[in-house]
Write a protein that holds these residues in place. Structure first.
Motif, PDB file in Angstrom:
ATOM      1  N   LEU A   1      28.155  55.579  22.237  1.00 30.24           N
ATOM      2  CA  LEU A   1      26.859  54.625  22.233  1.00 30.24           C
ATOM      3  C   LEU A   1      25.659  55.360  21.219  1.00 30.24           C
ATOM      4  O   LEU A   1      24.903  54.923  20.549  1.00 30.24           O
ATOM      5  CB  LEU A   1      26.201  54.702  23.495  1.00 30.24           C
ATOM      6  N   ALA A   2      26.128  56.638  20.981  1.00 26.31           N
ATOM      7  CA  ALA A   2      25.098  57.433  19.923  1.00 26.31           C
ATOM      8  C   ALA A   2      25.476  57.474  18.522  1.00 26.31           C
ATOM      9  O   ALA A   2      24.670  57.817  17.678  1.00 26.31           O
ATOM     10  CB  ALA A   2      25.155  58.911  20.410  1.00 26.31           C
ATOM     11  N   GLY A   3      26.687  56.663  18.339  1.00 28.83           N
ATOM     12  CA  GLY A   3      27.158  56.687  16.959  1.00 28.83           C
ATOM     13  C   GLY A   3      27.882  57.615  16.405  1.00 28.83           C
ATOM     14  O   GLY A   3      27.892  57.741  14.984  1.00 28.83           O
ATOM     15  N   ALA A   4      28.266  58.720  17.107  1.00 26.85           N
ATOM     16  CA  ALA A   4      28.716  59.862  16.860  1.00 26.85           C
ATOM     17  C   ALA A   4      30.604  60.052  16.584  1.00 26.85           C
ATOM     18  O   ALA A   4      30.908  60.905  16.188  1.00 26.85           O
ATOM     19  CB  ALA A   4      28.125  60.899  17.891  1.00 26.85           C
ATOM     20  N   VAL A   5      31.004  58.781  17.072  1.00 26.93           N
ATOM     21  CA  VAL A   5      32.339  58.827  16.942  1.00 26.93           C
ATOM     22  C   VAL A   5      33.234  58.230  15.816  1.00 26.93           C
ATOM     23  O   VAL A   5      32.795  57.477  15.160  1.00 26.93           O
ATOM     24  CB  VAL A   5      32.979  57.963  18.218  1.00 26.93           C
ATOM     25  N   GLU A   6      33.811  59.305  15.154  1.00 31.15           N
ATOM     26  CA  GLU A   6      34.490  58.848  13.918  1.00 31.15           C
ATOM     27  C   GLU A   6      35.855  58.325  14.441  1.00 31.15           C
ATOM     28  O   GLU A   6      36.270  57.271  13.728  1.00 31.15           O
ATOM     29  CB  GLU A   6      34.869  60.213  13.117  1.00 31.15           C
ATOM     30  N   THR A   7      36.610  58.660  15.357  1.00 32.99           N
ATOM     31  CA  THR A   7      37.823  58.306  15.752  1.00 32.99           C
ATOM     32  C   THR A   7      37.800  58.313  17.375  1.00 32.99           C
ATOM     33  O   THR A   7      37.830  59.326  17.863  1.00 32.99           O
ATOM     34  CB  THR A   7      38.960  59.030  15.251  1.00 32.99           C
ATOM     35  N   LEU A   8      38.038  57.299  17.961  1.00 33.06           N
ATOM     36  CA  LEU A   8      38.161  57.053  19.362  1.00 33.06           C
ATOM     37  C   LEU A   8      39.613  56.962  19.699  1.00 33.06           C
ATOM     38  O   LEU A   8      40.299  56.125  19.135  1.00 33.06           O
ATOM     39  CB  LEU A   8      37.450  55.663  19.872  1.00 33.06           C
TER      40      LEU A   8
ATOM     41  N   GLU B   1      49.749  64.074  26.616  1.00 29.06           N
ATOM     42  CA  GLU B   1      48.720  65.143  26.052  1.00 29.06           C
ATOM     43  C   GLU B   1      47.403  64.622  26.318  1.00 29.06           C
ATOM     44  O   GLU B   1      46.427  65.192  26.928  1.00 29.06           O
ATOM     45  CB  GLU B   1      48.936  65.812  24.789  1.00 29.06           C
ATOM     46  N   LEU B   2      47.047  63.329  25.710  1.00 23.23           N
ATOM     47  CA  LEU B   2      45.740  62.834  25.733  1.00 23.23           C
ATOM     48  C   LEU B   2      45.461  62.262  27.138  1.00 23.23           C
ATOM     49  O   LEU B   2      44.322  62.511  27.852  1.00 23.23           O
ATOM     50  CB  LEU B   2      45.600  61.567  25.060  1.00 23.23           C
ATOM     51  N   MET B   3      46.440  61.786  28.148  1.00 23.41           N
ATOM     52  CA  MET B   3      46.174  61.828  29.345  1.00 23.41           C
ATOM     53  C   MET B   3      45.919  63.020  30.357  1.00 23.41           C
ATOM     54  O   MET B   3      45.175  62.685  31.280  1.00 23.41           O
ATOM     55  CB  MET B   3      47.611  61.054  30.010  1.00 23.41           C
ATOM     56  N   SER B   4      46.288  64.091  29.948  1.00 19.72           N
ATOM     57  CA  SER B   4      45.956  65.452  30.333  1.00 19.72           C
ATOM     58  C   SER B   4      44.470  65.648  30.377  1.00 19.72           C
ATOM     59  O   SER B   4      43.887  66.397  31.207  1.00 19.72           O
ATOM     60  CB  SER B   4      46.707  66.659  29.961  1.00 19.72           C
ATOM     61  N   LEU B   5      43.918  65.114  29.212  1.00 19.88           N
ATOM     62  CA  LEU B   5      42.329  65.129  29.156  1.00 19.88           C
ATOM     63  C   LEU B   5      41.611  64.045  29.658  1.00 19.88           C
ATOM     64  O   LEU B   5      40.483  63.767  29.411  1.00 19.88           O
ATOM     65  CB  LEU B   5      42.219  65.121  27.621  1.00 19.88           C
ATOM     66  N   GLY B   6      42.262  63.088  30.506  1.00 22.83           N
ATOM     67  CA  GLY B   6      41.539  62.120  31.059  1.00 22.83           C
ATOM     68  C   GLY B   6      42.041  60.865  30.384  1.00 22.83           C
ATOM     69  O   GLY B   6      41.288  59.635  30.983  1.00 22.83           O
ATOM     70  N   GLY B   7      42.643  60.782  29.564  1.00 16.54           N
ATOM     71  CA  GLY B   7      42.791  59.587  28.564  1.00 16.54           C
ATOM     72  C   GLY B   7      41.891  58.981  27.523  1.00 16.54           C
ATOM     73  O   GLY B   7      42.299  58.090  26.952  1.00 16.54           O
ATOM     74  N   PHE B   8      40.805  59.696  27.590  1.00 15.31           N
ATOM     75  CA  PHE B   8      39.855  59.396  26.587  1.00 15.31           C
ATOM     76  C   PHE B   8      39.341  60.656  25.703  1.00 15.31           C
ATOM     77  O   PHE B   8      39.039  61.612  26.440  1.00 15.31           O
ATOM     78  CB  PHE B   8      38.294  58.666  27.346  1.00 15.31           C
ATOM     79  N   ALA B   9      39.270  60.349  24.363  1.00 19.10           N
ATOM     80  CA  ALA B   9      38.865  61.549  23.736  1.00 19.10           C
ATOM     81  C   ALA B   9      38.355  60.945  22.411  1.00 19.10           C
ATOM     82  O   ALA B   9      38.335  59.866  21.980  1.00 19.10           O
ATOM     83  CB  ALA B   9      40.019  62.506  23.399  1.00 19.10           C
ATOM     84  N   ALA B  10      37.351  61.839  21.519  1.00 16.62           N
ATOM     85  CA  ALA B  10      37.115  61.365  20.299  1.00 16.62           C
ATOM     86  C   ALA B  10      36.814  62.612  19.235  1.00 16.62           C
ATOM     87  O   ALA B  10      36.555  63.525  19.824  1.00 16.62           O
ATOM     88  CB  ALA B  10      35.626  60.853  20.528  1.00 16.62           C
ATOM     89  N   LEU B  11      37.265  62.316  18.157  1.00 22.03           N
ATOM     90  CA  LEU B  11      36.696  62.957  17.022  1.00 22.03           C
ATOM     91  C   LEU B  11      35.561  62.447  16.539  1.00 22.03           C
ATOM     92  O   LEU B  11      35.189  61.549  16.226  1.00 22.03           O
ATOM     93  CB  LEU B  11      37.700  62.820  15.776  1.00 22.03           C
ATOM     94  N   LEU B  12      34.413  63.589  16.194  1.00 20.87           N
ATOM     95  CA  LEU B  12      33.137  63.239  15.967  1.00 20.87           C
ATOM     96  C   LEU B  12      32.753  63.573  14.564  1.00 20.87           C
ATOM     97  O   LEU B  12      33.323  64.311  13.706  1.00 20.87           O
ATOM     98  CB  LEU B  12      32.332  64.273  17.099  1.00 20.87           C
ATOM     99  N   ARG B  13      31.676  62.709  14.436  1.00 20.91           N
ATOM    100  CA  ARG B  13      31.079  62.877  12.875  1.00 20.91           C
ATOM    101  C   ARG B  13      30.057  64.378  12.975  1.00 20.91           C
ATOM    102  O   ARG B  13      29.842  64.874  11.944  1.00 20.91           O
ATOM    103  CB  ARG B  13      30.183  61.700  12.569  1.00 20.91           C
ATOM    104  N   TYR B  14      29.630  64.604  14.195  1.00 21.62           N
ATOM    105  CA  TYR B  14      28.464  65.473  14.266  1.00 21.62           C
ATOM    106  C   TYR B  14      28.578  65.899  15.609  1.00 21.62           C
ATOM    107  O   TYR B  14      28.998  65.056  16.593  1.00 21.62           O
ATOM    108  CB  TYR B  14      27.119  65.269  13.854  1.00 21.62           C
ATOM    109  N   ARG B  15      28.236  67.264  15.894  1.00 22.11           N
ATOM    110  CA  ARG B  15      28.157  67.865  17.211  1.00 22.11           C
ATOM    111  C   ARG B  15      26.987  67.135  17.871  1.00 22.11           C
ATOM    112  O   ARG B  15      25.751  67.267  17.570  1.00 22.11           O
ATOM    113  CB  ARG B  15      28.109  69.235  17.250  1.00 22.11           C
ATOM    114  N   LEU B  16      27.001  66.703  19.153  1.00 21.57           N
ATOM    115  CA  LEU B  16      25.962  66.161  20.014  1.00 21.57           C
ATOM    116  C   LEU B  16      25.579  67.377  20.655  1.00 21.57           C
ATOM    117  O   LEU B  16      25.922  68.435  21.040  1.00 21.57           O
ATOM    118  CB  LEU B  16      26.545  65.247  21.013  1.00 21.57           C
ATOM    119  N   VAL B  17      24.162  67.229  20.783  1.00 26.16           N
ATOM    120  CA  VAL B  17      23.170  68.443  21.483  1.00 26.16           C
ATOM    121  C   VAL B  17      23.497  68.177  22.853  1.00 26.16           C
ATOM    122  O   VAL B  17      23.080  67.056  23.576  1.00 26.16           O
ATOM    123  CB  VAL B  17      21.713  68.106  20.879  1.00 26.16           C
TER     124      VAL B  17
END
Length: 345
Positions: free
Chosen positions: A284-291, A329-345
């Motif tokens: 929602l913050a527009g920070a996700v490069e790959t979902l 492996e992704l399921m062990s992280l809860g099934g959701f992950a993202a590669l980010l454009r920038y670090r969220l504060v």
């Protein structure tokens, strides 16, 4: 998969299953509550006599079933849709099971199509034209044959060379290679890549032998060295990105490469996050490069807001199959992950 048409009147999409992989795509699209219409067989409604009904021959007819339960069989790549008949020439309100397999046409009517579902159908159409990959992972003792499907790896056969101890020097290697080749013959189609891998030199010997004995079968062969044979060797090949030019064209190769990059970023506390709330906030913050989303999560929930936000910001969405190691492996992280454009504060 082929999309045969769409009907806005009942919000339905008609499709034809053309490959085994289409059954897996269908499993991830159909939900409880959908109305699925397909050709099926059922005994004619003629008599109230139960004994006579049981002896009646089944007739082919088209029925619309409101889905109550969904089952997927990986062994025969068949979908069972159990539910109540709502459309058809007879037995309205009674239960029936639709058996859907390759070659069947069906119509799926939903109250609302999720974006992830329509995109999955479109991806299935595109992936139909891509060749699957056949692997032979071997050493001097054993060979494992596996096929890369769009949803993951499927082990097909294991062949033993019968070499052991003092008999090794006198054992004829042609039988070992000949048995492998005989298993491959009915599997490999035109332009389908064949990957030979494993430790030692047995893979090179098989490649040379195969080109002499069955040149057309080994016309598109690739040879890679791995530290292990068997299914472990194939997963090693995929995880390390060996043969990436070949594997990147496959759906599974794309998914595994993305998850490997994700785990690398997490390991160094880099530009990555995981967990439903964390990933949704980043999207929602527009920070996700790959979902990255495990497909089983999409079967059980609605995450269109997350997907739409990512795509609106020119991000990439990858649905990862739960059937292979990257999905687990992704399921062990809860099934959701993202590669980010920038670090969220």
């Amino acid at each position: 998969m082929r999309i045969l048409g769409q009907n806005p009147a009942d919000n339905s999409i008609s499709i034809r299953l053309e490959t085994d992989d289409d059954s897996w795509h269908l499993y991830n699209v159909v939900e409880v509550g959908d109305l699925v219409t397909a050709s099926t067989t059922r005994r004619e409604e003629k008599s109230a006599d139960k004994i006579n009904n049981e002896r009646m021959e089944k007739k082919r007819m088209t029925l619309g079933v409101r889905v109550e339960k969904i089952e997927f069989s990986e062994d025969d790549m068949r979908i069972k849709l159990l539910g109540t008949i709502e459309k058809g020439p007879q037995d309205i309100g009674q239960h029936h099971t639709l058996m859907i397999e390759v070659g069947d046409n069906l119509s799926i009517s939903k109250k609302r199509w999720k974006e992830a579902q329509t995109e999955r159908l479109q991806r299935a159409v595109a992936d139909t034209t891509k060749p699957r990959i056949v692997f032979v992972s071997l050493d001097q003792d054993d060979a494992t044959i596996a096929v890369m499907r769009q949803y993951g790896l499927k082990e097909i056969a294991t062949i033993r060379s019968s070499r052991s101890g003092k008999q090794y020097e006198t054992k004829d290697t042609g039988d070992y290679h000949g048995e492998i080749i005989s298993k491959l013959k009915p599997m490999i189609e035109k332009d389908m890549p064949l990957v030979l891998l494993g430790p030692g030199f047995e893979k090179e010997l098989l490649a040379d032998d195969g080109k002499q004995r069955e040149p057309s079968l080994f016309s598109k062969v690739f040879v890679y060295h791995t530290g292990q044979s068997g299914m472990q060797g194939i997963n090693e090949l995929l995880k390390k990105g060996l043969g990436s030019n070949l594997l990147r064209e496959s759906r599974m190769g794309i998914e595994m490469e993305a998850v490997e990059k994700l785990m690398s970023e997490i390991g160094k506390d880099g530009l990555a996050t995981y967990g439903t709330d964390e990933v949704r906030n980043a999207a929602l913050a527009g920070a996700v490069e790959t979902l990255l989303i495990v497909d089983s999560k999409l079967r059980g929930g609605d995450y269109d807001d997350m997907i739409r936000s990512t795509e609106t910001q020119k991000g990439n969405v990858i649905v990862v199959s739960e059937q292979h190691d990257a999905g687990k492996e992704l399921m062990s992280l809860g099934g959701f992950a993202a590669l980010l454009r920038y670090r969220l504060v």
